[in-house]
Design a protein around this motif. Structure first.
Motif, short mmCIF file in Angstrom:
data_model
loop_
_atom_site.label_atom_id
_atom_site.label_comp_id
_atom_site.label_asym_id
_atom_site.label_seq_id
_atom_site.Cartn_x
_atom_site.Cartn_y
_atom_site.Cartn_z
N ALA A 242 51.79 13.27 19.57
CA ALA A 242 51.50 13.02 21.07
C ALA A 242 52.64 12.23 21.82
CB ALA A 242 49.86 13.54 20.48
N ILE A 243 53.53 11.87 21.33
CA ILE A 243 54.57 10.62 22.04
C ILE A 243 55.50 10.91 21.71
CG2 ILE A 243 52.27 8.40 22.14
CD1 ILE A 243 54.70 7.22 19.97
N ASP B 259 57.04 14.04 13.43
CA ASP B 259 58.10 13.39 14.07
C ASP B 259 59.25 14.27 14.00
OD1 ASP B 259 57.87 12.36 11.05
OD2 ASP B 259 59.56 10.90 11.39
N LYS B 260 60.24 13.91 15.11
CA LYS B 260 61.96 14.91 15.36
C LYS B 260 62.57 14.22 15.93
CE LYS B 260 59.55 19.65 16.03
NZ LYS B 260 60.17 20.43 16.11
N ASN B 261 63.64 14.51 15.73
CA ASN B 261 64.23 13.90 17.40
C ASN B 261 63.88 14.97 18.10
OD1 ASN B 261 65.43 11.11 15.22
ND2 ASN B 261 67.39 12.84 14.64
N LEU B 262 64.13 14.30 19.10
CA LEU B 262 65.07 14.74 20.69
C LEU B 262 65.80 13.90 21.38
CD1 LEU B 262 61.60 14.93 22.72
CD2 LEU B 262 63.93 15.77 23.39
N GLY B 263 66.68 15.37 21.88
CA GLY B 263 68.11 14.73 21.84
C GLY B 263 68.89 15.69 22.87
N PHE B 264 69.31 15.54 24.37
CA PHE B 264 69.92 16.44 24.86
C PHE B 264 71.54 15.79 25.71
CE2 PHE B 264 65.88 17.66 25.17
CZ PHE B 264 66.05 19.48 25.30
N VAL B 265 72.44 17.01 24.82
CA VAL B 265 74.13 16.41 25.38
C VAL B 265 74.46 16.63 26.50
CG1 VAL B 265 73.90 15.01 22.98
CG2 VAL B 265 75.48 17.11 23.66
N GLU C 168 61.02 19.47 26.60
CA GLU C 168 61.36 19.66 25.74
C GLU C 168 59.69 18.72 24.56
OE1 GLU C 168 62.07 21.31 21.49
OE2 GLU C 168 62.13 21.38 23.51
N ALA C 169 59.51 17.14 25.44
CA ALA C 169 58.33 16.97 24.49
C ALA C 169 56.95 17.58 24.92
CB ALA C 169 58.83 15.46 25.54
N ARG C 170 56.81 17.79 26.50
CA ARG C 170 56.01 18.88 26.73
C ARG C 170 55.65 20.03 25.79
NH1 ARG C 170 54.19 18.51 31.76
NH2 ARG C 170 56.11 18.42 32.52
N LYS C 171 57.01 20.49 25.77
CA LYS C 171 56.07 22.00 24.59
C LYS C 171 56.19 21.45 23.71
CE LYS C 171 60.12 23.98 26.49
NZ LYS C 171 61.89 25.11 26.41
N ARG C 172 56.14 20.11 23.04
CA ARG C 172 56.42 19.34 21.70
C ARG C 172 54.55 19.25 20.75
NH1 ARG C 172 61.24 16.74 19.15
NH2 ARG C 172 62.99 19.02 19.25
N GLY C 173 54.25 19.05 22.97
CA GLY C 173 52.09 18.56 23.26
C GLY C 173 52.69 17.29 23.49
N VAL C 174 54.16 16.56 23.77
CA VAL C 174 53.93 14.95 23.45
C VAL C 174 52.35 14.92 25.32
CG1 VAL C 174 55.41 13.44 25.14
CG2 VAL C 174 55.75 14.91 22.73
N ARG C 175 51.68 13.85 24.96
CA ARG C 175 51.19 13.33 25.99
C ARG C 175 51.71 11.91 26.90
NH1 ARG C 175 45.27 12.69 23.06
NH2 ARG C 175 46.19 14.94 21.65
N ARG C 176 52.12 11.69 26.17
CA ARG C 176 53.00 10.10 27.01
C ARG C 176 54.44 10.24 26.15
NH1 ARG C 176 48.00 8.50 25.18
NH2 ARG C 176 46.97 8.01 27.18
N ARG D 46 55.09 7.97 31.48
CA ARG D 46 54.55 9.37 31.77
C ARG D 46 53.86 9.73 31.49
NH1 ARG D 46 58.74 13.55 34.32
NH2 ARG D 46 57.04 15.14 34.86
N THR D 47 53.04 10.20 31.25
CA THR D 47 51.03 10.56 31.26
C THR D 47 51.81 12.35 31.34
OG1 THR D 47 50.20 8.88 31.06
CG2 THR D 47 49.06 10.81 31.32
N MET D 48 52.01 12.84 30.72
CA MET D 48 52.17 14.58 31.17
C MET D 48 50.84 15.49 31.88
SD MET D 48 55.31 14.50 29.98
CE MET D 48 55.82 15.60 29.52
N ASN D 49 50.99 16.38 32.68
CA ASN D 49 50.56 16.86 33.64
C ASN D 49 49.90 18.02 32.32
OD1 ASN D 49 50.09 15.79 35.27
ND2 ASN D 49 51.17 16.59 36.37
#
Length: 140
Positions: A59-60, A34-40, A88-96, A135-138
């Motif tokens: 993976a979410i 688990d990690k924060n994910l943010g952009f400003v 960034e989520a995609r780079k982290r291996g997130v699937r959804r 959103r399901t990642m490709n």
């Protein structure tokens, strides 16, 4: 022990409770990524005029807030923030990725970005609908 009304917890107190929930979730699942994910986005004076904030884990990802100051809307900043969050989520291996949006916020914006409405809660608040999007990642 007793229940005490505490309607004005500080951000740090809320974060401490969320941390304890995350500890439990890590133990229950074995997922400890688990990690924060943010952009400003800042304006010329350094003020934050837009943000996309959430987290990734197991993976979410959840997009908890996406906001652009009213005077900056319609310039593509919301889409730039959302695209950055998704990448960034995609780079982290997130699937959804999932999020919630009221009917008076930006549900069509999310649908145009590839999110699918998976639930709609009517009268949340009364007279409005709160929708859950995913959103399901490709692959690749």
């Amino acid at each position: 022990m007793y229940v005490e009304a505490m309607h004005d917890l500080s951000a740090n107190e809320v974060a401490a409770v969320e941390y304890r929930i995350c500890e439990h979730n890590r133990e229950a699942t074995g997922a400890r990524d688990d990690k924060n994910l943010g952009f400003v986005i800042h304006d010329q004076t350094g003020d934050v005029v837009g943000a996309a904030l959430g987290y990734s884990w197991a993976a979410i990802a959840e997009l908890r807030q996406l906001w652009v100051a009213e005077r900056y809307r319609g310039r593509g900043m919301g889409r730039a923030l959302l695209d950055s969050f998704v990448e960034e989520a995609r780079k982290r291996g997130v699937r959804r990725i999932w999020l919630a949006s009221y009917d008076f916020q930006a549900p069509l914006f999310y649908e145009r970005a590839g999110f699918v409405r998976v639930a709609a809660i009517k009268d949340w608040p009364i007279g409005h609908t709160n929708s859950i999007f995913c959103r399901t990642m490709n692959e690749g």
